[in-house]
Scaffold this motif. Structure first.
Motif, short mmCIF file in Angstrom:
data_model
loop_
_atom_site.label_atom_id
_atom_site.label_comp_id
_atom_site.label_asym_id
_atom_site.label_seq_id
_atom_site.Cartn_x
_atom_site.Cartn_y
_atom_site.Cartn_z
N MET A 1 22.04 29.17 17.66
CA MET A 1 22.83 27.97 17.93
C MET A 1 23.72 27.66 16.73
SD MET A 1 21.43 24.22 19.10
CE MET A 1 20.42 23.97 17.64
N GLU A 3 26.00 24.80 14.95
CA GLU A 3 26.19 23.35 14.90
C GLU A 3 27.23 22.98 13.86
OE1 GLU A 3 22.42 20.84 15.37
OE2 GLU A 3 21.69 22.71 14.45
N THR A 23 27.89 21.46 19.22
CA THR A 23 26.72 22.32 19.28
C THR A 23 26.98 23.40 20.32
OG1 THR A 23 25.21 20.53 18.65
CG2 THR A 23 24.25 22.46 19.72
N GLN A 25 25.59 26.94 22.10
CA GLN A 25 24.34 27.66 22.33
C GLN A 25 24.57 29.17 22.42
OE1 GLN A 25 21.48 26.10 22.32
NE2 GLN A 25 22.21 23.98 22.45
N HIS A 26 23.53 29.94 22.12
CA HIS A 26 23.58 31.39 22.28
C HIS A 26 23.84 31.73 23.75
CE1 HIS A 26 22.56 32.83 18.30
NE2 HIS A 26 21.61 31.91 18.21
N TRP A 59 25.78 24.72 10.55
CA TRP A 59 24.44 25.30 10.65
C TRP A 59 24.43 26.41 11.69
CZ3 TRP A 59 20.01 23.02 8.11
CH2 TRP A 59 20.33 21.92 7.31
N PHE A 60 23.67 27.47 11.40
CA PHE A 60 23.52 28.56 12.37
C PHE A 60 22.04 28.88 12.49
CE2 PHE A 60 23.64 32.82 14.15
CZ PHE A 60 24.66 32.72 15.08
N ASP A 61 21.49 28.69 13.69
CA ASP A 61 20.07 28.90 13.96
C ASP A 61 19.18 28.17 12.95
OD1 ASP A 61 20.66 30.38 16.16
OD2 ASP A 61 20.35 32.33 15.22
N GLY A 62 19.54 26.93 12.68
CA GLY A 62 18.73 26.09 11.82
C GLY A 62 18.93 26.28 10.33
N GLY A 151 26.56 37.75 16.30
CA GLY A 151 25.98 36.52 16.82
C GLY A 151 27.04 35.51 17.21
#
Length: 360
Positions: A1, A3, A23, A25-26, A59-62, A151
């Motif tokens: 994800m 953000e 945001t 999503q993948h 942010w990318f994947d948290g 990604g």
């Protein structure tokens, strides 16, 4: 994800991006739609790590990747101004990210040939970019992005240099390719019809701000504000300022448009109504349609469609009609407005309805 949290970018005192939060999503297709200089490329450069935001975070994947350079992110980018390695063949251009990643040769070969077949490049794999047309070079850049298995894939008006048939084919195929791989797919365009063809989600941009983000068809049918409605209309959105009185919107010449049920709650007063060019017609599409008399200013015939430019009460409208229709300049004609498709905006340009369901 991916953000973006309250991201802004200021360059030499000028705001390029203003407080954007998104945001993504993948496996999602996300269209950035807006006119030239609305901020699409600036936003993509922030997503890629080519630029750092002045404020806010990414942010990318948290993981906070704000300020992490593009070389350290698993992304692929394709721009309208394509970039290929001039000394390499098409095969090696496509294979280059796989070689850097240390992929074995058999896998490289299968991936390159799969992408080449999809993009109609198989006959040109042994050629260098200097011996390709502009469209073939652009397809080579697209193929390289496909095999990279990134990604995040950022495509900035990537189909502009391709012929019509291939462009239509790729619009259908690209979302499937990236969705199957779980990639976050971001596609920038100035063309509303391209956003509608691609589907997925759309973020409309104006002067560095995201005015609305959501499923593409919902943003098109139910814009939150007048700016979004205008961004998502080509030809331009037809608008007029008028007054609501009771159950009708009052136009010049004693014409009254019935207030659609979803707007029955709004107070009497001044509003801007908007409607798409294809919701203005020569014939009466239904019993609710209201005729208005307007002056023709110009007619454009594009083969299967006609764009009729009109003047109503000193306001310029355009009507999109299927087929060939020719009118003389200054000719007075009756056209019909379908009130079921009206968009209504208050004096601040906000939609007067919280939620609506409209047929496109």
């Amino acid at each position: 994800m991916l953000e973006l949290r309250n991201v802004s970018k200021v360059v030499s005192g000028q705001t390029h991006i203003s407080d954007v939060s998104l945001t993504l999503q993948h496996g999602s297709l996300n269209v950035l739609l807006g006119p030239t200089l609305s901020g699409k490329t600036s936003l993509m450069r922030l997503m890629a790590g080519l630029d750092a935001p002045t404020s806010g975070s990414i942010w990318f994947d948290g993981v906070d990747v704000t300020g992490v350079p593009v070389q350290k992110r698993k992304i692929a980018m394709v721009y309208q101004q394509f970039i290929n390695y001039p000394a390499m063949t098409v095969y090696e251009n496509i294979a280059s990210p796989l070689r850097v990643a240390g992929v074995e040769q058999s896998k490289i070969d299968s991936e390159v040939r799969r992408a080449a077949e999809l993009l109609r490049l198989t006959p040109y794999l042994d050629r260098t970019p200097l011996h390709l047309s502009g469209g073939q070079q652009q397809r080579t850049a697209l193929a390289r992005a496909i095999v990279k298995n990134a990604g995040l894939v950022l495509l900035d008006e990537p189909l502009a240099n391709l012929d019509y048939k291939l462009r239509e084919e790729l619009r259908a195929e690209l979302p499937k390719i990236f969705a199957a791989s779980g990639t976050i797919f971001v596609y920038a365009t100035t063309e509303p019809h391209e956003a509608l063809l691609l589907g997925g989600n759309t973020a409309t941009l104006s002067e560095g701000r995201v005015t609305q983000f959501g499923p593409t068809i919902e943003v098109f049918r139910m814009p939150d504000d007048l700016i979004t409605a205008k961004t998502f209309s080509d030809p331009p959105l037809n608008t007029i300022v008028l007054r609501k009185s009771g159950k009708g919107f009052q136009l010049d010449g004693g014409v009254s448009l019935p207030v659609p049920a979803e707007f029955s709650h709004i107070a009497d007063g001044s509003y801007t109504i908007g409607f798409q060019p294809h919701h203005l017609s020569l014939g009466r599409p239904n019993a609710e349609s209201v005729p208005v008399r307007a002056k023709v200013t110009a007619t454009e015939i594009t083969g299967s469609e006609s764009f009729v430019h009109l003047d109503f009460a000193d306001v310029r409208w355009v009507m999109l009609e299927h087929g060939i229709h020719h009118f003389e300049a200054d000719e007075m004609i009756d056209v019909f407005i379908d009130p079921r498709h009206l968009m209504v905006f208050d004096s601040d340009g906000r939609s007067a309805a919280a939620s609506r369901k409209l047929a496109a």
